[in-house]
Motif scaffolding. Structure first.
Motif, PDB file in Angstrom:
ATOM      1  N   LEU A   1      28.256 -43.149  59.066  1.00 55.06           N
ATOM      2  CA  LEU A   1      28.110 -43.702  60.329  1.00 55.06           C
ATOM      3  C   LEU A   1      26.990 -43.050  61.273  1.00 55.06           C
ATOM      4  CD1 LEU A   1      32.005 -43.613  61.075  1.00 55.06           C
ATOM      5  CD2 LEU A   1      30.810 -45.540  60.323  1.00 55.06           C
ATOM      6  N   SER A   2      26.465 -43.804  61.941  1.00 50.41           N
ATOM      7  CA  SER A   2      25.222 -43.337  62.877  1.00 50.41           C
ATOM      8  C   SER A   2      26.296 -43.287  64.192  1.00 50.41           C
ATOM      9  CB  SER A   2      24.134 -44.132  62.858  1.00 50.41           C
ATOM     10  OG  SER A   2      24.708 -45.566  63.438  1.00 50.41           O
ATOM     11  N   ARG A   3      25.519 -42.621  64.932  1.00 49.51           N
ATOM     12  CA  ARG A   3      25.926 -42.513  66.310  1.00 49.51           C
ATOM     13  C   ARG A   3      26.328 -44.052  67.149  1.00 49.51           C
ATOM     14  NH1 ARG A   3      23.665 -40.502  72.018  1.00 49.51           N
ATOM     15  NH2 ARG A   3      25.535 -40.719  73.103  1.00 49.51           N
ATOM     16  N   ALA A   4      25.338 -44.851  66.778  1.00 50.55           N
ATOM     17  CA  ALA A   4      25.575 -45.960  67.400  1.00 50.55           C
ATOM     18  C   ALA A   4      26.726 -46.761  66.955  1.00 50.55           C
ATOM     19  CB  ALA A   4      24.381 -46.834  67.159  1.00 50.55           C
ATOM     20  N   GLU A   5      26.918 -46.538  65.660  1.00 48.00           N
ATOM     21  CA  GLU A   5      28.197 -47.279  65.024  1.00 48.00           C
ATOM     22  C   GLU A   5      29.572 -46.603  65.393  1.00 48.00           C
ATOM     23  OE1 GLU A   5      26.793 -48.577  60.488  1.00 48.00           O
ATOM     24  OE2 GLU A   5      26.821 -46.535  60.836  1.00 48.00           O
ATOM     25  N   ILE A   6      29.744 -45.322  65.438  1.00 44.89           N
ATOM     26  CA  ILE A   6      30.902 -44.577  65.647  1.00 44.89           C
ATOM     27  C   ILE A   6      31.160 -44.525  67.196  1.00 44.89           C
ATOM     28  CG2 ILE A   6      30.132 -42.226  65.716  1.00 44.89           C
ATOM     29  CD1 ILE A   6      32.998 -41.445  64.208  1.00 44.89           C
ATOM     30  N   GLY A   7      30.172 -44.515  68.073  1.00 42.35           N
ATOM     31  CA  GLY A   7      30.244 -44.540  69.425  1.00 42.35           C
ATOM     32  C   GLY A   7      30.609 -43.318  70.075  1.00 42.35           C
ATOM     33  N   LEU A   8      30.581 -42.123  69.525  1.00 40.87           N
ATOM     34  CA  LEU A   8      30.932 -40.876  70.065  1.00 40.87           C
ATOM     35  C   LEU A   8      29.755 -40.253  70.954  1.00 40.87           C
ATOM     36  CD1 LEU A   8      32.233 -38.930  66.891  1.00 40.87           C
ATOM     37  CD2 LEU A   8      33.397 -40.104  68.622  1.00 40.87           C
ATOM     38  N   SER A   9      30.227 -39.337  71.685  1.00 40.11           N
ATOM     39  CA  SER A   9      29.100 -38.784  72.679  1.00 40.11           C
ATOM     40  C   SER A   9      28.303 -37.956  71.805  1.00 40.11           C
ATOM     41  CB  SER A   9      29.804 -37.778  73.811  1.00 40.11           C
ATOM     42  OG  SER A   9      30.384 -36.537  73.178  1.00 40.11           O
ATOM     43  N   ALA A  10      26.954 -37.653  72.538  1.00 42.48           N
ATOM     44  CA  ALA A  10      25.612 -36.945  71.771  1.00 42.48           C
ATOM     45  C   ALA A  10      26.398 -35.437  71.663  1.00 42.48           C
ATOM     46  CB  ALA A  10      24.646 -36.810  72.608  1.00 42.48           C
ATOM     47  N   ALA A  11      27.246 -34.976  72.367  1.00 41.44           N
ATOM     48  CA  ALA A  11      27.491 -33.600  72.037  1.00 41.44           C
ATOM     49  C   ALA A  11      28.783 -33.613  70.774  1.00 41.44           C
ATOM     50  CB  ALA A  11      28.171 -32.955  73.315  1.00 41.44           C
ATOM     51  N   ALA A  12      29.605 -34.465  70.746  1.00 36.31           N
ATOM     52  CA  ALA A  12      30.675 -34.587  69.792  1.00 36.31           C
ATOM     53  C   ALA A  12      29.959 -34.785  68.589  1.00 36.31           C
ATOM     54  CB  ALA A  12      31.620 -35.556  69.972  1.00 36.31           C
ATOM     55  N   PHE A  13      28.880 -35.883  68.561  1.00 35.67           N
ATOM     56  CA  PHE A  13      28.194 -36.198  67.166  1.00 35.67           C
ATOM     57  C   PHE A  13      27.321 -35.206  66.714  1.00 35.67           C
ATOM     58  CE2 PHE A  13      25.194 -38.315  64.538  1.00 35.67           C
ATOM     59  CZ  PHE A  13      25.808 -39.328  64.012  1.00 35.67           C
ATOM     60  N   TYR A  14      26.736 -34.453  67.365  1.00 37.59           N
ATOM     61  CA  TYR A  14      25.819 -33.199  66.993  1.00 37.59           C
ATOM     62  C   TYR A  14      26.743 -32.202  66.359  1.00 37.59           C
ATOM     63  CZ  TYR A  14      22.603 -29.439  67.328  1.00 37.59           C
ATOM     64  OH  TYR A  14      21.652 -28.413  66.763  1.00 37.59           O
ATOM     65  N   GLU A  15      27.914 -31.762  66.955  1.00 40.60           N
ATOM     66  CA  GLU A  15      28.799 -30.909  66.540  1.00 40.60           C
ATOM     67  C   GLU A  15      29.097 -31.119  65.074  1.00 40.60           C
ATOM     68  OE1 GLU A  15      32.781 -28.138  67.725  1.00 40.60           O
ATOM     69  OE2 GLU A  15      31.890 -29.716  69.185  1.00 40.60           O
ATOM     70  N   LEU A  16      29.579 -32.557  64.878  1.00 38.55           N
ATOM     71  CA  LEU A  16      30.059 -33.207  63.470  1.00 38.55           C
ATOM     72  C   LEU A  16      28.929 -33.102  62.869  1.00 38.55           C
ATOM     73  CD1 LEU A  16      32.599 -35.988  64.639  1.00 38.55           C
ATOM     74  CD2 LEU A  16      33.106 -33.590  64.258  1.00 38.55           C
ATOM     75  N   ASP A  17      27.742 -33.484  62.963  1.00 36.47           N
ATOM     76  CA  ASP A  17      26.893 -33.793  61.930  1.00 36.47           C
ATOM     77  C   ASP A  17      26.048 -32.315  61.604  1.00 36.47           C
ATOM     78  OD1 ASP A  17      24.695 -34.593  60.505  1.00 36.47           O
ATOM     79  OD2 ASP A  17      23.311 -35.268  62.560  1.00 36.47           O
ATOM     80  N   THR A  18      26.716 -31.716  60.608  1.00 40.02           N
ATOM     81  CA  THR A  18      26.403 -30.233  60.109  1.00 40.02           C
ATOM     82  C   THR A  18      25.180 -30.146  59.671  1.00 40.02           C
ATOM     83  OG1 THR A  18      27.583 -30.622  58.263  1.00 40.02           O
ATOM     84  CG2 THR A  18      29.091 -29.667  59.834  1.00 40.02           C
ATOM     85  N   ILE A  19      24.546 -31.000  58.871  1.00 37.40           N
ATOM     86  CA  ILE A  19      23.278 -31.165  58.348  1.00 37.40           C
ATOM     87  C   ILE A  19      22.208 -31.893  59.288  1.00 37.40           C
ATOM     88  CG2 ILE A  19      24.260 -30.964  55.896  1.00 37.40           C
ATOM     89  CD1 ILE A  19      23.503 -33.979  55.569  1.00 37.40           C
ATOM     90  N   HIS A  20      22.715 -32.448  60.238  1.00 35.81           N
ATOM     91  CA  HIS A  20      21.592 -32.948  61.201  1.00 35.81           C
ATOM     92  C   HIS A  20      20.656 -33.829  60.605  1.00 35.81           C
ATOM     93  CE1 HIS A  20      23.295 -29.732  63.949  1.00 35.81           C
ATOM     94  NE2 HIS A  20      22.670 -29.087  62.839  1.00 35.81           N
ATOM     95  N   ASP A  21      21.401 -34.932  60.027  1.00 34.42           N
ATOM     96  CA  ASP A  21      20.644 -36.085  59.349  1.00 34.42           C
ATOM     97  C   ASP A  21      20.629 -37.443  60.178  1.00 34.42           C
ATOM     98  OD1 ASP A  21      22.937 -36.661  58.655  1.00 34.42           O
ATOM     99  OD2 ASP A  21      22.579 -36.924  56.601  1.00 34.42           O
TER     100      ASP A  21
END
Length: 550
Positions: free
Chosen positions: A252-272
């Motif tokens: 899921l991209s951030r556009a697909e899941i709709g989470l905030s930038a901070a929440a998405f960054y925290e979950l995206d551990t490999i930052h891809d």
């Protein structure tokens, strides 16, 4: 050394004061998370559920322990294949927990499905986990959906209220709803029923089902997931991908899941820039979007539901409303007591001797497999020693087990009420529209006037989901006769207010109108503090308190 001890104490005190809501709340045994897969993004509701000030899990765990002890005939703390052969199927256990007199025949659970570690024996934890996977845990999920369509009722309300025929309901049109619709009140009780609005036509009602052992009436269930420990590594990432993975690439991209930038960054551990299944599992460790406390049992209605985090509007009917994009969630406690009586098992009393037709002290297959075949299930469930027959001692032990099971689970019912304008106006879910509900229609719909033009269209009415928590409440899976009635409705509000107020409120809508008031209009205006033309319970209680003080 003294300096080191002093610094250690200061550091410990400082760490103890640091906020850690996710960890502390997750560790509590009164916590249950509910995921709502909204079209824009997932939302997580954290429910803090207590029954008579105890954890909601306590009563169910005690009941399941009694079932385990009943099955464990040799008392070694484990269940063998022979002992598990007498365990109820998930559907049978639900019938027993509801105090249903008749139990349908069914096979025992498959041993390999319960023995999760494959060691050839079943522990209490494995038995509890098996039933929980079939929606039989401390909180049991139930879905409800309206049968048929609501177009007829919505069309009728819009046609009646839309004075200028522009296809929209304006602020003035909705504020005049009481006066506009009063002519349809054929029995002159200052309440409008669906039958009065539709001239006797009754639209379709609701149908309910339990996921796990019943087929849903339609292909899709409401988009909710009752999050259990076993779901974190399987159901949660799978359903997140199923709802939001538009390009079906397994992430899921951030556009697909709709989470905030901070929440998405925290979950995206490999930052891809994407979240895979392993990263999606960590979503449940983030703080929830909403936290709501629900107290069941003997707690007063006004203290039963409260918003702890994320907002939410408390209503006069003691529910909490959550406004999401184009969707309204309502969390409410069912105030009805459990429907079991002391004679709930009365049909079983004296049954053993009636079935033992040859008077040999046992009930066997020849005595059970006879019309009307009501007690066939007992031959497997009550036969603890596995000799193919039931002794009176075994029969009595089974009755004791049955008396210990009911009233223990908490039922969480999610009813999809759709975009029903009537349901939105019917704030107390009694299937009738009172004067206060009509007079305050715009005040409640104004939130959904997204373009702020003072008008709302039919499509502007939000989707509505009613989330009801009840303790041991029996459910009727038959369709309700009309919307707003049956298990999807909120129970009748508790009797409140001074005696004179309750006597004057002849239609039991929770208000006293000028027609119901027995005093003068001058007295009525003094009691009607907000000048809305109705005396509410709060206004009556305030007046009563003032009189007592004088």
């Amino acid at each position: 050394m003294r300096a080191w001890l002093f610094l250690s104490v200061i550091l410990a005190a400082f760490l103890a004061c640091l906020p850690s809501p996710a960890l502390s709340l997750r560790s509590g045994d009164d916590v249950q998370d509910l995921v709502y897969f909204h079209a824009s993004r997932p939302y997580r509701l954290r429910l803090h559920v207590r029954v008579d000030n105890r954890s909601f899990a306590a009563a169910w765990t005690t009941s399941l322990q009694k079932l385990f002890a009943f099955l464990d005939a040799d008392g070694d703390g484990f269940l063998s294949k022979m002992e598990l052969a007498h365990a109820p199927s998930p559907k049978q256990l639900r019938q027993m927990a509801r105090s249903t007199t008749q139990i349908e025949p069914g096979p025992a659970p498959e041993f390999w499905q319960v023995d999760s570690d494959g060691d050839g024996r079943v522990t209490f934890a494995e038995l509890a986990d098996y039933y929980q996977r079939h929606n039989l845990g401390p909180i049991q999920l139930e879905f409800g959906r309206r049968l048929g369509r609501t177009d007829l009722l919505n069309d009728t309300l819009v046609r009646l209220l839309d004075a200028d025929n522009d296809g929209k309901l304006s602020r003035d049109e909705l504020r005049a709803a009481g006066a506009t619709l009063r002519r349809l009140d054929t029995n002159d009780d200052e309440l409008l029923t669906i039958q009065e609005l539709l001239s006797g036509i009754i639209p379709a009602g609701f149908q309910f089902w339990h996921p796990g052992d019943e087929e849903p009436p339609e292909e899709t269930a409401p988009p909710f997931l009752l999050l259990r420990a076993s779901d974190l590594r399987d159901a949660l990432p799978r359903q997140l991908l199923a709802h939001y993975d538009k390009d079906k690439d397994g992430k899921l991209s951030r556009a697909e899941i709709g989470l905030s930038a901070a929440a998405f960054y925290e979950l995206d551990t490999i930052h891809d820039g994407f979240l895979d299944a392993a990263e999606l599992i960590r979503w449940q460790t983030l703080p929830p979007d909403y936290e709501i406390a629900v107290h069941l049992g003997k707690t007063p209605a006004r203290d039963a539901v409260a918003s702890l985090h994320g907002g939410g509007r408390k209503t006069l009917d003691n529910s909490v409303l959550l406004a999401l994009p184009s969707t309204q969630l309502e969390v409410v406690r069912c105030e009805l007591p459990f429907l079991q009586t002391k004679d709930g098992l009365a049909p079983y009393r004296g049954l053993f001797r009636a079935l033992d037709t040859n008077r040999d002290g046992y009930v066997d297959s020849r005595e059970v497999f006879k019309p009307p075949f009501e007690f066939v299930a007992l031959l497997r469930l009550a036969d603890r020693d596995g000799d193919g027959r039931i002794s009176e001692k075994e029969f009595d032990a089974f009755l004791e087990l049955r008396s210990a099971l009911p009233a223990s689970p908490v039922v969480l019912t999610i009813a999809d009420r759709g975009k029903s304008l009537f349901d939105f106006l019917d704030a107390n879910r009694d299937g009738k529209l009172g004067m206060r509900e009509l007079n305050t229609a715009w005040d409640r719909l104004a939130l959904w006037d997204r373009d702020a033009d003072g008008r709302i269209t039919r499509t502007g009415v939000p989707d509505q989901y009613q989330i009801t928590l009840s303790y041991g409440q029996q459910r009727n899976t038959e369709p309700a006769p009309f919307p707003g009635y049956g298990p999807a409705s909120r129970p009748t509000r508790p009797v409140r207010g001074p005696l004179w107020f309750r006597k004057m409120d002849r239609n039991n809508d929770g208000d006293v109108s000028p027609r119901e008031f027995l005093g003068t209009m001058e007295q009525f205006r003094k009691l009607d503090l907000d000048g809305d033309g109705l005396i509410s319970v709060e206004e009556a209680e305030r007046a009563e308190a003032g009189l007592r003080k004088k």
